[in-house]
Design a protein around this motif. Sequence first.
Motif, short mmCIF file in Angstrom:
data_model
loop_
_atom_site.label_atom_id
_atom_site.label_comp_id
_atom_site.label_asym_id
_atom_site.label_seq_id
_atom_site.Cartn_x
_atom_site.Cartn_y
_atom_site.Cartn_z
N ALA A 150 5.99 -6.31 2.53
CA ALA A 150 6.39 -5.07 1.84
C ALA A 150 6.84 -4.04 2.86
CB ALA A 150 5.24 -4.54 1.00
N VAL A 151 7.83 -3.24 2.46
CA VAL A 151 8.38 -2.23 3.38
C VAL A 151 7.89 -0.83 3.05
CG1 VAL A 151 10.44 -3.60 3.86
CG2 VAL A 151 10.45 -1.99 1.94
N ASP A 152 7.23 -0.67 1.92
CA ASP A 152 6.69 0.64 1.56
C ASP A 152 5.44 0.47 0.70
OD1 ASP A 152 7.63 -0.12 -0.94
OD2 ASP A 152 9.39 1.18 -0.87
N ALA A 153 4.84 1.61 0.34
CA ALA A 153 3.59 1.57 -0.42
C ALA A 153 3.78 0.93 -1.78
CB ALA A 153 3.04 3.00 -0.56
N ASP A 154 4.89 1.23 -2.45
CA ASP A 154 5.14 0.62 -3.76
C ASP A 154 5.24 -0.89 -3.65
OD1 ASP A 154 5.13 3.07 -5.00
OD2 ASP A 154 7.31 3.33 -4.96
N GLY A 155 5.84 -1.37 -2.57
CA GLY A 155 5.94 -2.81 -2.37
C GLY A 155 4.58 -3.45 -2.17
N VAL A 156 3.68 -2.75 -1.46
CA VAL A 156 2.31 -3.27 -1.27
C VAL A 156 1.58 -3.34 -2.60
CG1 VAL A 156 0.07 -2.81 -0.21
CG2 VAL A 156 2.17 -2.45 1.10
N ILE A 157 1.71 -2.28 -3.39
CA ILE A 157 1.04 -2.26 -4.70
C ILE A 157 1.57 -3.40 -5.57
CG2 ILE A 157 0.79 -0.96 -6.85
CD1 ILE A 157 0.85 1.61 -5.15
N ALA A 158 2.89 -3.60 -5.57
CA ALA A 158 3.48 -4.67 -6.38
C ALA A 158 3.00 -6.04 -5.92
CB ALA A 158 5.00 -4.58 -6.31
N ALA A 159 2.88 -6.23 -4.61
CA ALA A 159 2.43 -7.52 -4.08
C ALA A 159 0.98 -7.79 -4.46
CB ALA A 159 2.60 -7.54 -2.56
N VAL A 160 0.13 -6.77 -4.38
CA VAL A 160 -1.28 -6.94 -4.73
C VAL A 160 -1.42 -7.18 -6.24
CG1 VAL A 160 -3.55 -5.83 -4.78
CG2 VAL A 160 -2.08 -5.58 -2.76
N ASP A 161 -0.61 -6.45 -7.04
CA ASP A 161 -0.61 -6.69 -8.49
C ASP A 161 -0.24 -8.13 -8.80
OD1 ASP A 161 -1.34 -4.11 -9.07
OD2 ASP A 161 0.67 -3.41 -9.55
N ASP A 162 0.79 -8.60 -8.14
CA ASP A 162 1.25 -9.97 -8.38
C ASP A 162 0.18 -10.99 -7.98
OD1 ASP A 162 3.68 -11.81 -8.93
OD2 ASP A 162 2.98 -12.48 -6.97
N TRP A 163 -0.50 -10.74 -6.88
CA TRP A 163 -1.52 -11.68 -6.40
C TRP A 163 -2.67 -11.79 -7.40
CZ3 TRP A 163 -6.55 -12.46 -4.86
CH2 TRP A 163 -6.79 -13.54 -3.99
#
Length: 336
Positions: free
Chosen positions: A164-177
Amino acid sequence: MGLTTIGDLSQHLVSVRHNSQLKERLNTLAQELATGRIADLTTHLGGDQQRYLDAGRHLDLLASRGRSLDETANMLSVMQTALGAVQDAGATAGETLLTVSPQSGPTHRATAAIEARTAFEGMVSALNTRLADHSVLAGAEPDKTPLPPASDMLDAILAAASGAVDADGVIAAVDDWFDTTSGGFMTTAYGGSMTTNLSRPMSEGTALEIEARADHPAIRGALKAAALGTIAEDAGLSLSDTERAGLLRHAGEALIAGAGNLVQLRASVGSAEARVEEASARLSARETALEIARNDMSAADPYETASNLQEVQLQLETHYTLTARLSRLSLTEYLR
């Protein structure tokens, strides 16, 4: 008319036999008076013991069901404690994470991230709680461990979010996991039953289904928020200080907001506990009624038994008196 006589030896044998019968009857009555139970149940029931035996079998069956209900009650209590630990850990971490702001320094953020990791590890430990070597939150597969070690899960979550390149990307990745069927939680982390809840027998023909599992959405939400707060300060993520602070605060808000879902899940367990308690009360009432009926079938009337005991005592005393007098009868005694 001929006169039938009994010889001395025969008379002695008759006397001995009569004495033995009286003593045996006396001992039987004494036993019945002391125990309150009929000694010869077959004769007392007219040769038909079927109802008495049936009552005994039903009592054994009810006792078995009672043990099963006790086991279910214990399991639900342990489950409630585990869910309470998850809720408490989330509440504590959430309060700390919400103190983070864009102006928070590295030390403050690091402290909050450590609090989140502590909460995550505590949640995983609680969700892996076992009772009698069975997991209480693995659904219909209690022989399995619901979750792997917390560190293994955090490593996998960080790896999923590392691109992820930003905070929203991190949140999306954790949601997906956590939330998708193809995510790491469902494919590699959760080890319990995914489709079937734990079912426990209640009364005859009925069962209690318990929906609390470690993959329940309320639990996954708490784990997800705590994991997000844990990795927010990891050096492996290319984020600014402001974005890291935003992730920590987002994690805190999610933990606080998700508390209501955990309360509802715990309420469902509480409802199950109430059903088990009601079933136990009904079972206990049936056992008591059946035990009373069974006791009535084998109970000796204390007044009748005491009266019979006195009667036999008198007969035995009379027998001894007559025996003593007969033993002194002889021609010599008569001529005196």
